[in-house]
Design an enzyme around this catalytic site. Structure first.
Site, short mmCIF file in Angstrom:
data_model
loop_
_atom_site.label_atom_id
_atom_site.label_comp_id
_atom_site.label_asym_id
_atom_site.label_seq_id
_atom_site.Cartn_x
_atom_site.Cartn_y
_atom_site.Cartn_z
N GLY A 1 -36.78 39.19 30.31
CA GLY A 1 -36.34 40.59 30.45
C GLY A 1 -37.24 41.52 29.64
O GLY A 1 -37.53 41.24 28.48
N ARG B 1 -39.25 35.85 35.24
CA ARG B 1 -38.63 34.62 34.75
C ARG B 1 -39.05 33.56 35.76
O ARG B 1 -38.55 33.53 36.88
CB ARG B 1 -37.11 34.74 34.72
N ASP C 1 -31.82 42.28 23.24
CA ASP C 1 -30.57 41.63 22.79
C ASP C 1 -30.51 41.35 21.28
O ASP C 1 -29.43 41.14 20.75
CB ASP C 1 -30.36 40.31 23.53
N ARG D 1 -9.07 60.56 28.36
CA ARG D 1 -9.13 59.25 29.03
C ARG D 1 -9.58 58.14 28.09
O ARG D 1 -10.17 58.40 27.04
CB ARG D 1 -10.12 59.31 30.20
N ASP E 1 -35.86 33.96 23.82
CA ASP E 1 -35.82 32.52 23.57
C ASP E 1 -36.17 31.67 24.79
O ASP E 1 -36.76 30.59 24.64
CB ASP E 1 -34.48 32.09 22.96
N ARG F 1 -25.70 39.28 27.18
CA ARG F 1 -24.87 38.26 27.83
C ARG F 1 -24.46 37.17 26.87
O ARG F 1 -23.46 36.51 27.07
CB ARG F 1 -25.57 37.70 29.07
N THR G 1 -37.07 41.48 23.06
CA THR G 1 -35.86 41.50 23.90
C THR G 1 -34.92 42.55 23.32
O THR G 1 -34.88 42.74 22.10
CB THR G 1 -35.13 40.14 23.93
N ASP H 1 -31.20 38.68 19.80
CA ASP H 1 -30.51 37.39 19.60
C ASP H 1 -31.48 36.27 19.21
O ASP H 1 -31.33 35.13 19.65
CB ASP H 1 -29.75 37.01 20.89
O1 F6P Z 1 -32.10 39.35 27.93
C1 F6P Z 1 -32.08 40.71 28.09
C2 F6P Z 1 -31.08 41.13 29.15
O2 F6P Z 1 -31.24 42.50 29.31
C3 F6P Z 1 -29.63 40.78 28.85
O3 F6P Z 1 -28.99 41.64 27.96
C4 F6P Z 1 -29.04 40.83 30.24
O4 F6P Z 1 -27.88 40.07 30.32
C5 F6P Z 1 -30.13 40.26 31.08
O5 F6P Z 1 -31.35 40.51 30.39
C6 F6P Z 1 -30.22 40.82 32.48
O6 F6P Z 1 -31.22 40.14 33.15
P1 F6P Z 1 -31.81 40.57 34.57
O7 F6P Z 1 -32.62 41.80 34.37
O8 F6P Z 1 -32.63 39.41 34.99
O9 F6P Z 1 -30.63 40.84 35.44
#
Ligand code: F6P
Length: 327
Positions: free
Chosen positions: A14, A75, A131, A166, A106, A175, A129, A133
């Site tokens: 990503g 990917r 994330d 709201r 990762d 994720r 990334t 993570d």
């Molecule tokens: O790993 C980065 C990320 O943006 C995550 O937060 C997300 O779940 C995922 O990639 C989405 O991947 P894609 O762009 O392949 O749908």
């Protein structure tokens, strides 16, 4: 003396804001150290296809401020096969590439470790990334920008939430990790934050929202990480709350891929510049199979395998702060 004469750089998995700044840094560090530099398009897939480009210091003019990645990203499922990796190695050999810098997460590092084991090919990882993570760095490239994007969006949602009294469920990316959700949640004053690392259950969510209403709040924001663990998706969650707390008028907003785009923050640009230089220097010193990262504002090095397997823990202190802030 080392024998690294030509270094390739690629972005994989990503994309994240600041990847261009990292490419620029690797390219300029190569130029500084009089080492040839090759860009590989579309990550491991481009390696398999031999999709390469010569890069010099001028090839990366005016990209430090650009989101996305000029080298594109992918990917690759083919790289998971022995045959795919053999093809990739063939192309690297043909182009006389001696070492590789992988900018990614990762999954991308896992591919790098396998490839290094099979072909003893020098590899350095740069964590890119949104994330955050990855073990071995307090910040990944792109995380800071994504956080600010999320907070800006939630601020806007709060305006309309408050006008209409709201409750909004706002889904943010992540994720497997709740860094964006927790930090954007605290930063935007969310009433509740649901993250993958902690499942407080649906009852607790209802109790907390009830309490919030009782305390006089007229609008509320619940930030939900994609990978939260209640077992319901964000729309089901919203319906569950609406069914059980009819006093709330509920809406859902999924921020999605906008969090991956945009001009990188200054923090991400500087981080990317520092890590790119260090990656090249390490390769020229004969190092391999490590990831460069940042801790306490110093550049640090972690074994790639450790970076993949280690757990970047969410801050318990910040979780407590978020609890206290909802009072
Ligand atoms: O790993 C980065 C990320 O943006 C995550 O937060 C997300 O779940 C995922 O990639 C989405 O991947 P894609 O762009 O392949 O749908």
């Amino acid at each position: 003396m080392n024998n690294i004469k030509k270094i390739a750089v690629m972005t994989s998995g990503g994309d994240s804001p600041g990847m261009n700044a990292a490419i620029r840094s690797v390219v300029r560090a190569c130029a500084y150290y009089k080492t040839e530099c090759i860009g590989i398009y579309r990550g491991y897939q481009g390696m398999i296809d031999g999709d390469f480009v010569n890069l010099n210091a001028r090839s990366v003019n005016n990209i430090i401020n650009k989101g996305g990645t000029i080298l594109k990203s992918a990917r690759s499922t083919l790289f998971r096969t022995k045959a795919g990796r053999a093809l990739a190695y063939e192309h690297l050999q043909k182009s006389q590439i001696d070492a590789l810098v992988v900018i990614g997460g990762d999954g991308s590092f896992t591919g790098g470790v396998v490839f290094n084991k099979e072909y003893n090919f020098p590899i350095i990882g740069i964590p890119g990334t949104i994330d955050n993570d990855i073990f071995g760095t307090s910040h990944t490239i792109g995380y800071d920008t994504a956080l600010n994007t999320a907070v800006e969006a939630i601020d806007k949602i709060r305006d309309t939430a408050s006008s209409h009294k709201r409750l909004f469920f706002v889904e943010v990316m992540g994720r497997d990790a709740g860094f964006i959700a927790l930090n954007a949640g605290v930063g935007s004053g969310a009433e509740e934050i649901l993250i993958p690392e902690e499942n407080l259950g649906l009852d607790r969510l209802l109790q907390s929202l009830k309490k919030s209403k009782k305390s006089g709040k007229s609008s509320s924001i619940v930030v939900v990480a994609e990978g939260h663990k209640t077992g319901e998706n964000v729309y089901q969650l919203a319906k569950y709350v609406e069914d059980n707390l009819p006093e709330y008028e509920v809406r859902v907003s999924v921020l999605g891929h906008m969090q991956r785009g945009g001009s990188p923050s200054c923090f991400d640009r500087v981080l990317a510049s520092r890590l790119g230089v260090k990656a090249v220097e390490l390769l020229l010193e004969g190092k391999s199979n490590v990831m460069v990262g940042i801790k306490d504002n110093s550049v640090i090095i972690t074994d790639l395998e450790k970076a993949i397997k280690g757990n970047h823990e969410i801050s318990i202190e910040l979780l407590k702060v978020s609890d206290i802030m909802t009072t």
